[in-house]
Each structure stands twice: as C-alpha cells, then as structure tokens.
Design an enzyme around this catalytic site. Sequence first.
Site, PDB file in Angstrom:
ATOM      1  N   PRO A  77      16.730 -98.816  43.806  1.00  0.00           N
ATOM      2  CG  PRO A  77      16.747-100.346  45.573  1.00  0.00           C
ATOM      3  CD  PRO A  77      16.458 -98.906  45.242  1.00  0.00           C
ATOM      4  CB  CYS A  78      14.506-100.372  39.269  1.00  0.00           C
ATOM      5  SG  CYS A  78      15.711 -99.499  38.302  1.00  0.00           S
TER       6      CYS A  78
END
Length: 183
Positions: free
Chosen positions: A148-149
């Site tokens: 989850p950047c």
Amino acid sequence: MGFAPTKFDKHSPILKASWLDTPLGSMLAISDEEALYLLEFVDRRGLEREIERLRLKTKAAIIPGNTSPIISIESELKSYFEGILREFKTPIHLLGSTFQKLVWEELSRIPYGQTRSYVDQAKAVGKHTAYRATANANGANQIAIVIPCHRIIKANGDLGGYGGGIARKKWLIEHEKQRLLTS
C-alpha cells in the site's frame, strides 16, 4: 495496450497476464502459478517499460492467461473495494533491490486506514535521512494496493505522488478511513 509477442522456447519460464476491472479502472495482473509479480493500473505511465523489465529480470515469456494467484487477487480486490477485505493473502513475488524490498515490507506493515509520511517510513527502515530514496523505492513498487504505497503522504499532510494518480490515491485513503469508521 496489447501483448507484444515474446520470443521464448520450451524451457522459458511462463508468466501469465490478465486484465482486471476495478471501480478505479482496469488493472493488469501478471503472475506465474505460484505468486503475483505485478499488479498495476493499465494507464500508469511507464507500464510498458515496467513489463519489459519484469520480462528481462525473470527471463520469462509473458502471455495472456489466468493463474491461481490472478484468480485470487481478482477476488480479493473485489472484497477490498466492497470494504470487506483489509489484508491481502495472495502470494506475491518481489523483484527489487534489498533496500526496495525492505521499504515494501515496511509499507505492508502500515495498518489499513492509516497513513505515514515519507520521513516516518525512512526512519522505520533505519535510514533516517533517506526519505527521497524511500520515496523512489515506493515508486518502484509493482504491486499496487496490495503493497500500500498509497498510504504514504508528505510530512505536511499533502498527498504526494502515486503511480496510479493522485485522484486514485485520495480515493483509496478515503475508502479505507471510511470503512474503519463504519465497522
């Protein structure tokens, strides 16, 4: 975007690629029979180069098709967008430097619905002043949403960059925060 024919012989590893529809647009998933190698929005800038780098690193042919990991991630994405799923279980295969893998593993530790700054992330990987290198490693992430950047923001609260586009980043952050409030 179509699939360019790939030269391979019967000994070449095979990766399969499939289009997935999501509420935020189409995504491309690439995997072997064991793990997911790439999950990106199809309109991401530089995607064709990213696919070519993947092909070269794995020395694999990439052909259209489905695999267990692709079927799994498609189902998990559906549940994620419905607000049911918070943690992905589809096996992933990370291709990157030791530092990039460290950064991506740290991204995966950020709880659903929360955000961290680039500076916080650099500190978490033990590189207190390397927030630019950390941001670059985030940008090299090939497994959108799952790693989850989108949960990384600027220290001042601004969204910063996102390979899938700022509008998607904002939507993903709000989606997760909203789901936390309603559960």
